[in-house]
Enzyme design. Sequence first.
Site, short mmCIF file in Angstrom:
data_model
loop_
_atom_site.label_atom_id
_atom_site.label_comp_id
_atom_site.label_asym_id
_atom_site.label_seq_id
_atom_site.Cartn_x
_atom_site.Cartn_y
_atom_site.Cartn_z
N ASP A 65 14.95 13.67 -35.75
CA ASP A 65 15.38 14.77 -36.61
C ASP A 65 15.81 14.20 -37.95
OD1 ASP A 65 17.78 13.63 -35.75
OD2 ASP A 65 18.79 15.55 -35.44
N TYR A 67 17.71 12.98 -41.48
CA TYR A 67 19.01 12.41 -41.83
C TYR A 67 19.99 13.55 -42.09
CZ TYR A 67 16.29 8.14 -42.74
OH TYR A 67 15.45 7.05 -42.63
N PHE A 78 11.95 9.57 -41.75
CA PHE A 78 12.41 8.24 -42.16
C PHE A 78 12.58 8.09 -43.67
CE2 PHE A 78 10.45 7.38 -37.99
CZ PHE A 78 11.54 6.81 -37.35
N HIS A 187 12.47 1.79 -31.11
CA HIS A 187 12.82 2.44 -32.38
C HIS A 187 13.30 1.40 -33.39
CE1 HIS A 187 14.92 5.23 -35.12
NE2 HIS A 187 14.13 6.17 -34.61
#
Length: 228
Positions: A65, A67, A78, A187
């Site tokens: 989701d 920031y 990202f 991740h």
Amino acid sequence: MTIPIHNEWEPVLDRASQTESYQQLREFLKKEYFNHQVYPAMEDLWNAFDLTDYDEVKAVILGQDPYHGPNQAHGLAFSVKPGQELPPSLQNIYKELQDDLGCSIPNHGCLNAWAKEGVLLLNTVLTVRAHQAHSHRGKGWEDLTDQVIQALNQRDKPLVFILWGRAARNKKNMIDTSKHGVVESPHPSPLSAYRGFFGSRPFSKTNQFLQDHGQTPINWQIPDQPVD
């Protein structure tokens, strides 16, 4: 909250918007945007689809989701708006990019250049309440973004799904791996980057797949932005 996209994504998103799930999501978002600070801004919500058309997608990078801090999210997984400090995950992505391809690390965190190269920067949940990570999870976004993944999977022209972390890797069962490429690893967050993200070489592997299937590789080098 109609979906203001008028390119090859339009029929895909139009089908998704007809579902009961999206109608419930739409009502939820109206209240959230009215009563709370929500990121990204409404005008940035569909940027991933606006910048990377359906037939132009060469690779998909799946995030979770947006920031949840101010002036960061702008609709691309990202990525942060120019002038913002690099989040830790993006710092690690840039480090791996440099180690993998020798690219220089840009002086900003805006990934628009990747989007224009054919990298769909897709979060599985497209909104978040300020300072409350995962606050819009389970509200209906996942149904819509699953339909996006399925639509890409049905495409004849092969592409690469770059799956970082458990949430993204859980989507692998939706992908026809006999047709499309999959590059997966832990991740890039500081919690997991040293467990196998570093050294996973996702950028060179993606380009190798594209070249093997007769496509132009992605230029992963992000240009610096002018300094005042």
